[in-house]
Design an enzyme around this catalytic site. Structure first.
Site, PDB file in Angstrom:
ATOM      1  N   LYS A   1     -10.863  -0.330  10.258  1.00  0.00           N
ATOM      2  CA  LYS A   1     -11.031  -1.510   9.411  1.00  0.00           C
ATOM      3  C   LYS A   1     -11.419  -2.729  10.238  1.00  0.00           C
ATOM      4  O   LYS A   1     -11.555  -3.829   9.710  1.00  0.00           O
ATOM      5  CB  LYS A   1      -9.749  -1.769   8.618  1.00  0.00           C
ATOM      6  CG  LYS A   1      -9.493  -0.666   7.592  1.00  0.00           C
ATOM      7  CD  LYS A   1      -8.244  -0.863   6.784  1.00  0.00           C
ATOM      8  CE  LYS A   1      -8.119   0.272   5.766  1.00  0.00           C
ATOM      9  NZ  LYS A   1      -6.909   0.182   4.950  1.00  0.00           N
TER      10      LYS A   1
ATOM     11  N   ASP B   1       2.703  -4.508   7.926  1.00  0.00           N
ATOM     12  CA  ASP B   1       1.501  -3.697   7.773  1.00  0.00           C
ATOM     13  C   ASP B   1       0.306  -4.639   7.911  1.00  0.00           C
ATOM     14  O   ASP B   1      -0.002  -5.407   7.004  1.00  0.00           O
ATOM     15  CB  ASP B   1       1.533  -3.020   6.393  1.00  0.00           C
ATOM     16  CG  ASP B   1       0.222  -2.343   6.023  1.00  0.00           C
ATOM     17  OD1 ASP B   1      -0.756  -2.454   6.785  1.00  0.00           O
ATOM     18  OD2 ASP B   1       0.176  -1.702   4.953  1.00  0.00           O
TER      19      ASP B   1
ATOM     20  N   HIS C   1       0.872  -1.186   0.000  1.00  0.00           N
ATOM     21  CA  HIS C   1       0.000   0.000   0.000  1.00  0.00           C
ATOM     22  C   HIS C   1       0.906   1.234   0.000  1.00  0.00           C
ATOM     23  O   HIS C   1       2.010   1.187   0.552  1.00  0.00           O
ATOM     24  CB  HIS C   1      -0.836  -0.055   1.283  1.00  0.00           C
ATOM     25  CG  HIS C   1      -1.909   0.965   1.425  1.00  0.00           C
ATOM     26  ND1 HIS C   1      -1.650   2.279   1.748  1.00  0.00           N
ATOM     27  CD2 HIS C   1      -3.252   0.861   1.315  1.00  0.00           C
ATOM     28  CE1 HIS C   1      -2.803   2.928   1.825  1.00  0.00           C
ATOM     29  NE2 HIS C   1      -3.789   2.103   1.568  1.00  0.00           N
TER      30      HIS C   1
ATOM     31  N   CYS D   1      -4.796   2.491  -3.695  1.00  0.00           N
ATOM     32  CA  CYS D   1      -3.576   2.986  -3.039  1.00  0.00           C
ATOM     33  C   CYS D   1      -2.434   1.983  -3.168  1.00  0.00           C
ATOM     34  O   CYS D   1      -1.641   1.801  -2.236  1.00  0.00           O
ATOM     35  CB  CYS D   1      -3.799   3.304  -1.562  1.00  0.00           C
ATOM     36  SG  CYS D   1      -5.005   4.585  -1.279  1.00  0.00           S
TER      37      CYS D   1
ATOM     38  N   GLN E   1      -4.988  -5.101   6.930  1.00  0.00           N
ATOM     39  CA  GLN E   1      -6.001  -6.016   6.387  1.00  0.00           C
ATOM     40  C   GLN E   1      -5.956  -7.398   7.043  1.00  0.00           C
ATOM     41  O   GLN E   1      -6.716  -8.284   6.645  1.00  0.00           O
ATOM     42  CB  GLN E   1      -5.812  -6.200   4.868  1.00  0.00           C
ATOM     43  CG  GLN E   1      -5.936  -4.956   4.041  1.00  0.00           C
ATOM     44  CD  GLN E   1      -7.348  -4.360   4.079  1.00  0.00           C
ATOM     45  OE1 GLN E   1      -8.312  -4.989   4.505  1.00  0.00           O
ATOM     46  NE2 GLN E   1      -7.462  -3.122   3.642  1.00  0.00           N
TER      47      GLN E   1
END
Ligand SMILES: *Cc1c(COP(=O)(O)O)cnc(C)c1O
Length: 418
Positions: free
Chosen positions: A236, A210, A133, A374, A213
């Site tokens: 999220k 990261d 991302h 993104c 998600q």
């Protein structure tokens, strides 16, 4: 055989959870019942979390860490309780390792500016993957420019997995940091972060994951991964916007300089010399988003009550169901066929632009994301400028997948591509 099947079935009534906790999913959009499949951009907030925010705003609001008065102490206790909940949720070693930020982007910028400034020198190497991302690319480019460090990129295979052999070859004693996404928002790929970390270790490199998600969709154990940093966002995972977490190993956080100065992050201030608070507080300057922090705590309580393992199982069922239906549509290509997938399914029509797909689906009440998500480099890798992405949460069901597929068939009819 039968037993094995039973042991992987969900024991939670997800349709009941959906109608009980998510009133937004009962509403109509453009005269059609809403089908919300943009969870990778932001998930919906259950009633329990919204109620908690409401109660705070109506009855409990005060600034934290400052007041001696009761209201301020209550707000501080509620806000700090989230640190303990996060610690348990991701199995961190201590609450000192949990830094409050405003989101994944902010968390990564913190590491780049503090850890990066401390550790990176000329010709040191930062390894990223091609599927990152922008939030896990641009902060590293900025700090590389300031320190003379160099960015190396791990290629992605035709299927949409990280090329582990290429990664192995990129690693060297020059590698200072490896920063990789746990679950790709653009491809849905679940990366082998434990293995990626272990390989970096052998070269003495630190690892940032990261997790924006991943945390909403599966159990995450930062000690098991053994990464140095792990970043994610509240919005999220059923929480509010404007809040996020940076997990960092204590040995790093103690050594890292503060990155933003102001109130709350200090020990003592004089015009001659200022000394700083200890981690995690030295990274938390100024009045924070207090309600959002309390809201994240409520979101974690909510998710834990359902159970992350149950959530992962249920999402897998619905994603597999949707995948099989989408594969049957002529003229659609899946964007990424990774070995292991979570939540997101992206695809392209041969003849129809993603923005047209998104617009027509919206008319049908189906909310998906279109564009580059993104993550422009990975789209470019596959020669695309835009995809359509449906991303699922535990409150989505087979009926949502059917409505998506109906909508996609309507898109085809509309453009008469058969
Ligand atoms: C959403 C997302 C981000 C950025 O999160 P923010 O909440 O916008 O800071 C970073 N990485 C991935 C993989 C994401 O999906």
């Amino acid at each position: 055989m039968k037993e094995a099947v039973q042991s992987i079935a969900t024991t939670v009534d997800f349709n009941r959870i959906r109608s009980r906790d998510f009133p937004i999913l009962e509403r109509e959009v453009n005269g059609k019942p809403l089908v919300y499949l943009d969870n990778a951009a932001s998930s919906q907030m259950p009633r329990q979390v919204a109620d908690r925010l409401d109660r705070y705003h109506r009855m409990e609001h005060a600034n934290v860490h400052r007041g001696i008065h009761t209201l301020s102490q209550e707000a501080t206790d509620a806000y700090e309780a989230t640190r303990e909940k996060v610690k348990t949720f991701i199995n961190a070693g201590s609450t000192d390792e949990i830094i409050y930020t405003t989101g994944t982007t902010d968390s990564i910028n913190l590491v780049a500016n503090s850890f990066g400034r401390l550790k990176f020198g000329k010709d040191d190497e930062i390894i990223l993957s091609q599927m990152e991302h922008h939030a896990n690319i641009v902060p590293w480019q900025m700090i590389a420019e300031q320190t003379g460090a160099v960015i190396k990129v791990i290629p992605v295979t035709d299927r949409g997995d990280i090329d582990m052999q290429a990664y192995k070859e990129l690693l060297s004693d020059k590698t200072k940091l490896v920063a990789v996404v746990h679950v790709s928002n653009a491809l849905g790929t679940v990366n082998p972060v434990r293995e990626i970390t272990e390989m970096a270790r052998q070269h003495g490199a630190a690892v940032l994951i990261d997790g924006a998600q991943a945390v909403p969709h599966q159990t995450v154990d930062v000690q098991e991964i053994d990464c140095d940093f792990y970043a994610f966002s509240a919005h999220k995972m059923c929480g509010p916007t404007g809040f996020g977490i940076l997990y960092g190993k204590k040995e790093h956080l103690d050594a890292m300089p503060p990155y933003r100065g102001g109130g709350d992050m200090i020990d003592k201030v004089t015009f001659e010399k200022t000394t700083y608070n200890i981690a995690p507080f030295k990274f938390e300057a100024g009045t924070p988003p207090i309600a959002a922090g309390i809201g994240l705590g409520a979101a974690i309580d909510y998710l834990q009550e359902i159970g992350m393992d149950q959530i992962a199982l249920r999402e897998q069922q619905v994603v597999d169901y949707a995948l099989s239906k989408i594969r049957d549509i002529n003229g659609i290509r899946l964007f990424g066929e990774p070995e292991k997938r979570a939540s997101a399914i992206a695809f392209v029509f041969d003849q129809i632009h993603a923005h047209d797909v998104g617009t027509i689906l919206d008319k049908q009440g189906v909310a998906v994301r279109t564009g580059h998500h993104c993550a422009q480099p990975i789209l470019e890798r596959f020669g695309e400028s835009a995809t359509t992405r449906a991303s699922f949460s535990f409150y989505n069901n087979e009926e949502d997948a059917d409505r998506l597929v109906e909508g996609l068939n309507y898109v085809k009819e509309f453009f008469q591509t058969d």
